[in-house]
Design an enzyme around this catalytic site. Sequence first.
Site, PDB file in Angstrom:
ATOM      1  N   SER A 207       1.542  -3.432  -1.874  1.00 16.82           N
ATOM      2  CA  SER A 207       0.575  -2.844  -0.748  1.00 16.82           C
ATOM      3  C   SER A 207       1.445  -1.400  -0.912  1.00 16.82           C
ATOM      4  O   SER A 207       0.891  -0.785  -1.900  1.00 16.82           O
ATOM      5  CB  SER A 207       0.408  -3.210   0.657  1.00 16.82           C
ATOM      6  N   ASP A 363     -10.262  -7.854   1.407  1.00 18.02           N
ATOM      7  CA  ASP A 363      -9.017  -6.825   1.554  1.00 18.02           C
ATOM      8  C   ASP A 363      -9.582  -5.440   1.321  1.00 18.02           C
ATOM      9  O   ASP A 363     -10.272  -5.635   0.384  1.00 18.02           O
ATOM     10  CB  ASP A 363      -7.663  -6.945   0.387  1.00 18.02           C
ATOM     11  N   HIS A 393      -5.198  -9.402   2.706  1.00 18.39           N
ATOM     12  CA  HIS A 393      -3.928  -8.978   2.388  1.00 18.39           C
ATOM     13  C   HIS A 393      -2.895  -9.021   3.017  1.00 18.39           C
ATOM     14  O   HIS A 393      -2.854  -9.766   4.507  1.00 18.39           O
ATOM     15  CB  HIS A 393      -4.477  -7.146   2.931  1.00 18.39           C
TER      16      HIS A 393
END
Length: 423
Positions: A207, A363, A393
Amino acid sequence: MQIQSREPTGAYAKAYSTEEMSNTAFLLLVIGLVYAELMNSDVPCGVANRGKLRMVHGLFVGIAVVARILHRLGICHQVSFTRWFVACFLSHLKQVPAGLRVKDMTFSEVPVRVYEPTSVCDGLRRGLMYFHGGGWILGSIDSVDEVCRHIAIESDTTVISVGYRLAPEHRYPAQLDDCEKATCHFLSVAETEFGVDSHRVAVGGDSTGANLAAALCQRLACSEDRHLPFPCAQVLIYPALQMADFNLPSYQQNHAVPILFRGRMAFYFLQYLNGDVSLCQEVLEGNHVPTELRPRYELWLSPSNLPPECLTRGFYKHPSPEYDGEVYHAIKEGLEPEVSPLLADDALIQKTPRTFILTCEYDVLRDDGILYRKRLLDLGKDVTWQHVLDGFHGMINFFNQGWLTFPSAVQVVDGAVHYIKTL
């Protein structure tokens, strides 16, 4: 002897009743807010373990709601409460397994955790600098401890997990600076102190940690001080790579899919830069992008650059936003490559190392990774791409976490392991 219970009377009864009513009102408020948030979420049929994801999302929403209430009451900052809760209840450190040595250290005043396999190695090992995710405001060395242990053991790699500074206490570029300092320190002592080949050290993360890894590679590529080896690869797990366009197909299709909503990603970018979250809606609309920059960004961010399957769940062309100069000047650093690596010029991206990119179908950041892959491929770079069709995610946070574990998280971590073995 018979003991009789007594009901509260007088002033005590009144105080007791008031406290009970306050507790009930607070509980009902939390339940109402959590319910409202859950009704605004969307867990598509294709997501793995939908029921568990709903439950986990409800837990996280509850934490966020309580944190927000405590913040408004002046009891504690909402970020501090969230960090405390995650550290106490969601980051349980287990006994170090056989075959691994774990040490907490500091590299150039940056806290790190070193994971060293103890098995016999012919020659020097490979290394990995790992940067955790969490929107630049959450996450820690502890939150990715299980992930780093698994990578170290399964790929026979010395892993360095970096505890960089977080917002809102520290804004950009503090996080990137810490990652650079820790990486350069390790590269300078890798062989002598850790038995690691400094030419086989990769950088990676998940991320916003993957954002830091990509940005670091570009920063080091520009550095005139090149006495240290360059990272041999970048391992990018569902990376956040640009804040120019929050209306890409993946942002539209997954805008309310837990655990990262579209609006939340804009919030994280703003917290990283300056903390002015009042600009969130303006940024989501795209009002922060100067008119003269839009044609260039369109070349790189156009949905036509995506595989056709990325458009099958629906997509509409967002109307051209009205440019707001004040918003741009407030967040202009966010359009620079060190915050948005996907927006770097070809000459800079050309200098980056070989790359592993993992994306998840459900995501909002899916298209960031896929579009970065295309830019790398167009420049003749070596790219390995893995796409998790039922993934969402943040899955890596649920790797080997007991009842919170998602089977797809194993697929994510093992994908990274398989790639690292090739370095």
